[in-house]
Design an enzyme around this catalytic site. Sequence first.
Site, PDB file in Angstrom:
ATOM      1  N   LYS A   1       0.805  -1.222   0.000  1.00 15.43           N
ATOM      2  CA  LYS A   1       0.000   0.000   0.000  1.00 15.43           C
ATOM      3  C   LYS A   1       0.843   1.280   0.000  1.00 15.43           C
ATOM      4  CE  LYS A   1      -3.643  -2.403  -0.299  1.00 15.43           C
ATOM      5  NZ  LYS A   1      -3.190  -3.765  -0.252  1.00 15.43           N
TER       6      LYS A   1
ATOM      7  N   TYR B   1     -11.658 -15.959   3.416  1.00 12.77           N
ATOM      8  CA  TYR B   1     -10.793 -14.774   3.511  1.00 12.77           C
ATOM      9  C   TYR B   1     -10.365 -14.542   4.966  1.00 12.77           C
ATOM     10  CZ  TYR B   1      -9.229 -10.006   3.867  1.00 12.77           C
ATOM     11  OH  TYR B   1      -8.483  -8.909   4.156  1.00 12.77           O
TER      12      TYR B   1
ATOM     13  N   TYR C   1      -2.589 -12.834   2.918  1.00 10.67           N
ATOM     14  CA  TYR C   1      -2.335 -12.622   1.483  1.00 10.67           C
ATOM     15  C   TYR C   1      -1.081 -13.379   1.024  1.00 10.67           C
ATOM     16  CZ  TYR C   1      -5.633  -8.796   2.052  1.00 10.67           C
ATOM     17  OH  TYR C   1      -6.752  -8.061   2.326  1.00 10.67           O
TER      18      TYR C   1
HETATM   19  C1  LIG Z   1      -0.256  -7.746   2.427  1.00 10.02           C
HETATM   20  C2  LIG Z   1      -1.164  -7.558   1.263  1.00 10.02           C
HETATM   21  N1  LIG Z   1      -0.867  -8.158   0.110  1.00 10.02           N
HETATM   22  C3  LIG Z   1      -1.661  -8.032  -0.957  1.00 10.02           C
HETATM   23  C4  LIG Z   1      -2.819  -7.285  -0.915  1.00 10.02           C
HETATM   24  C5  LIG Z   1      -3.654  -7.222  -2.128  1.00 10.02           C
HETATM   25  O1  LIG Z   1      -3.288  -6.189  -2.994  1.00 10.02           O
HETATM   26  P1  LIG Z   1      -4.399  -5.525  -3.901  1.00 10.02           P
HETATM   27  O2  LIG Z   1      -5.402  -4.952  -2.949  1.00 10.02           O
HETATM   28  O3  LIG Z   1      -3.701  -4.487  -4.668  1.00 10.02           O
HETATM   29  O4  LIG Z   1      -4.983  -6.591  -4.753  1.00 10.02           O
HETATM   30  C6  LIG Z   1      -3.168  -6.630   0.284  1.00 10.02           C
HETATM   31  C7  LIG Z   1      -4.380  -5.824   0.442  1.00 10.02           C
HETATM   32  O5  LIG Z   1      -5.437  -6.011  -0.057  1.00 10.02           O
HETATM   33  C8  LIG Z   1      -2.315  -6.771   1.400  1.00 10.02           C
HETATM   34  O6  LIG Z   1      -2.588  -6.178   2.559  1.00 10.02           O
END
Ligand SMILES: Cc1ncc(COP(=O)(O)O)c(C=O)c1O
Length: 328
Positions: A50, A259, A285
């Site tokens: 982010k 999730y 994630y």
């Molecule tokens: C650690 C982490 N990796 C990946 C993502 C996913 O990225 P994106 O929201 O751009 O798909 C997020 C957040 O959604 C995240 O917090």
Amino acid sequence: MEKLERIPRIPLAITPTPIEAVPRFSKVLGGPEIYIKRDDNTGLAFGGNKARKLEYLMADAKVKGADVILTEGGLQSNHARMTAAAARKLGMKAVLVLKGKEIKEYQGNLLLDRILDAEIIVVDPDGSLTRREAMLKKAEELKARGMKPYVIPTGGSTGLGALGYVRCAKEIIEQSKVMGVEFDWVVHPIGSGGTQAGLIAGKKLFGGNFKVYGIAADNEDFEPEIKKIGEEIGKLLDLELTISPEEIFLNYDYFGPTYGVPSEAAIEAMKLLARTEGIIVGPVYTGKALAGLIDLIHKGKFKENEKILFVHTGGAPAIFGMDLIDRF
Ligand SMILES: Cc1ncc(COP(=O)(O)O)c(C=O)c1O
């Protein structure tokens, strides 16, 4: 790409993030050569993807005279924690609208949110307002009190936010040249689509030869969102940019059980990377995406002669907000 350089951006991320070879991890898997892009090292209260998006979003907030930033996420949202850190760095307040029943313990990202003194609003998923509605209502209340709120949607995944990953694709192409390593695949987790849209757009704009492969952390159809963000990026850069279905690789086989709940495969993946390379990934994630990468290598999806770059998008602070001790 002059236009990209003209769009306001506040440097918030420590870049370029390193690309590390992980030979001991690769050897155990017995497949392709794997490298890791350390976007967990971007800074902003423990790093993550982010930071790159916030460079553009916070610059826009500043241009618009905002003094308070609102955003939304889950109780252990990395995006919310990093947005709060970015707001503080720029002298603004942060309001985090988080979906959950109640806060039982301020640990992990929630503890960091507290340290950053963000205002936390918990929205019950069974309540009368959606998280987004609650956030917009709060923004209206703040406006009525004479404040200047700026709202960042889930994951900062707008065309503007995704420009951060357009830049990241450029960074990868440049690093790949210096290293003399051509990546065949860039593999990463998906939570709201901005990272993937930005990486695909960036590799098209800057001539990358790699394919971008996303492993979903949730059971949502991300394709329309990725296409939409791609169009928004095109508009911002004054380009005809279309992300076609053939360019989008989305895998939904590894987000289970649901999730936010770490799967057994994610725990195994976390253990393996930690114990071969000393690198910690998160349970929501990056752990699940890594579990996917491992399984896909075992299934022969990625070939022995290919080179893979796994983007470590962060998220490790969430481990401190979960009861995981018995699983390691
Ligand atoms: C650690 C982490 N990796 C990946 C993502 C996913 O990225 P994106 O929201 O751009 O798909 C997020 C957040 O959604 C995240 O917090």
